[in-house]
Write a protein that holds these residues in place. Structure first.
Motif, short mmCIF file in Angstrom:
data_model
loop_
_atom_site.label_atom_id
_atom_site.label_comp_id
_atom_site.label_asym_id
_atom_site.label_seq_id
_atom_site.Cartn_x
_atom_site.Cartn_y
_atom_site.Cartn_z
N ASN A 53 144.30 -48.64 -32.11
CA ASN A 53 143.17 -48.81 -31.18
C ASN A 53 142.95 -50.28 -30.81
O ASN A 53 142.67 -50.59 -29.65
N ARG A 70 148.30 -38.59 -28.26
CA ARG A 70 147.06 -38.03 -27.68
C ARG A 70 145.92 -37.93 -28.69
O ARG A 70 144.75 -37.94 -28.33
N ASP A 71 146.27 -37.81 -29.99
CA ASP A 71 145.23 -37.61 -31.01
C ASP A 71 144.63 -38.91 -31.54
O ASP A 71 143.73 -38.87 -32.39
N ALA A 73 142.83 -41.14 -29.86
CA ALA A 73 141.46 -41.28 -29.36
C ALA A 73 140.48 -40.39 -30.12
O ALA A 73 139.31 -40.74 -30.31
N ALA A 74 140.98 -39.26 -30.59
CA ALA A 74 140.11 -38.33 -31.33
C ALA A 74 140.08 -38.65 -32.82
O ALA A 74 139.42 -37.93 -33.59
N LEU A 75 140.76 -39.71 -33.23
CA LEU A 75 140.83 -40.13 -34.64
C LEU A 75 141.35 -39.00 -35.51
O LEU A 75 140.94 -38.82 -36.67
N ALA A 76 142.31 -38.22 -34.97
CA ALA A 76 142.79 -37.02 -35.64
C ALA A 76 144.12 -37.22 -36.36
O ALA A 76 144.59 -36.29 -37.03
#
Length: 394
Positions: A53, A70-71, A73-76
């Motif tokens: 980030n 893609r994950d 941004a979702a902190l996944a």
């Protein structure tokens, strides 16, 4: 009066500067603009979530950009690979900022600095010292002629098996334009029968001893065995060409370091990679580089080979040939060995003795992407291909 707009496909900073000169731009301006007008795309792996980030934001701040999983941004997810795109100038601004950041970004900045430095120096001419011989790198493509002292090589096995035949063949290759010769005593074709070091030595040492006396070109020994490499260099060979990149015989790296000779490290593996092939090949060839450097091989003595036909599917080989520029971008001299190989035979549906034109296509494509040496059977024809390609590229 027409404006005549068109897209210029810039392939190097030198090319960009040439375009500036054609329109009459000043040399001072060219030096400044050269770092601003060419995008450099980098891939990095295993970036922690926090670092990813921060890096994304810093790239945007300097005017570049970065793609992440893609994950992120979702902190996944915990880690991501990233693709960075920016100009050389933007990277210059970015790296000092990264060195002030936590989460491993300081170390990453140092690694990026080295990669970008090697990338910038790729086309700079230099000499490779091979005993009393010097091979010019970066000025023209070098031709390595193949001398197989084997009964079972895929292309010419048995034709030059005895010493006299091998020496005559070597003389012919040099007359046709070979800059160096690669002598091998064990076939490495798929399904080959391994030979003991003693037999390999029996085949190659008499040939090497004759060639170093009779010819004035560097001699390479094609072997993955430390014992054979040592004896060959003591007999007069100048280069060690290891098709297993120091990973088959663990004594090979230290032996070559002690011998102080240039080494060719080829990418090889027992089974093809299942996915992300270029990334895997570059990761694994870096392991070979690390083995060499840790043993004490000098950085300027390392040459890389992507290993066309070794541990790769047909589709993998085509992929690597399309992306040779990525491999060359590691900043080391690169040898390309495609001569008469199955990737050509499978594409053209032709037997081994009818693959000259297919070989020529791969040689020309390789030179256009930055390879420095081509290892070939058909020296006369490939010398002509290389001269024409060099006239266009260099």
């Amino acid at each position: 009066m027409e404006f005549n707009p068109y897209v210029i496909h810039i392939h190097s900073e030198r090319h960009l500067r040439e375009e500036f000169l054609r329109i009459g731009s000043t040399e001072a301006g060219n030096r400044i603009m050269g770092k601003k007008g060419l995008m450099i795309t980098l891939r990095i792996d295993n970036i922690g979530l926090k670092a990813a980030n921060i890096l994304k934001q810093e790239m945007l701040a300097v005017g570049g950009d970065a793609a992440v999983h893609r994950d992120v941004a979702a902190l996944a997810i915990d880690h991501s690979s990233m693709v960075l795109t920016a100009t050389a100038k933007q990277y210059e601004i970015l790296l000092p900022k990264l060195k002030l950041q936590p989460f491993g970004l300081k170390r990453l900045a140092s690694e990026l600095e080295e990669v970008l430095g090697r990338h910038a120096q790729k086309w700079q001419p230099r000499a490779l010292q091979c005993g009393s011989h010097q091979l010019p790198l970066g000025q023209r493509t070098l031709i390595m002629g193949i001398v197989n002292v084997t009964p079972d090589s895929f292309s010419d096995g048995g034709r030059y098996y005895d010493v006299e035949a091998a020496v005559r063949h070597a003389h012919q290759l040099v007359e046709e334009g070979a800059d160096l010769l690669d002598v091998g005593g064990e076939s490495t074709r798929p399904g080959h029968t391994a030979v003991e070091a003693e037999e390999e030595l029996r085949r190659v040492i008499p040939v090497i001893e004759r060639l170093v006396k009779e010819l004035h070109v560097p001699i390479s020994i094609d072997t993955y065995k430390a014992r054979v490499a040592k004896a060959a260099v003591e007999a007069g060979a100048h280069i060690v060409n290891d098709v297993w990149g120091f990973k088959r015989d663990r004594d090979m790296a230290q032996t070559c370091a002690d011998l102080g000779v240039p080494v060719i490290l080829m990418h090889n593996r027992r089974e093809p990679l299942e996915s992300d092939v270029m990334n895997g090949i570059i990761r694994e060839i870096r392991e070979s580089i690390d083995l060499a450097l840790e043993a004490g091989v000098k950085d300027e003595n390392i040459i890389l080979d992507p290993g066309i036909g070794f541990g790769k599917s047909y589709e993998d080989n085509l992929l690597v040939l399309r992306h040779l520029a990525d491999f060359c971008g590691l900043g080391y001299p690169v040898l390309l060995g495609t001569s008469r190989k199955s990737v050509i035979g499978n594409t053209l549906n032709l037997p081994v003795n009818e693959r000259v034109e297919g070989t020529a296509a791969t040689v020309a494509l390789g030179i256009a992407q930055g390879v420095d040496i081509v290892r070939v059977h058909d020296v006369l024809q490939m010398k002509r291909v290389a001269l024409m390609a060099d006239a266009l590229v260099r």
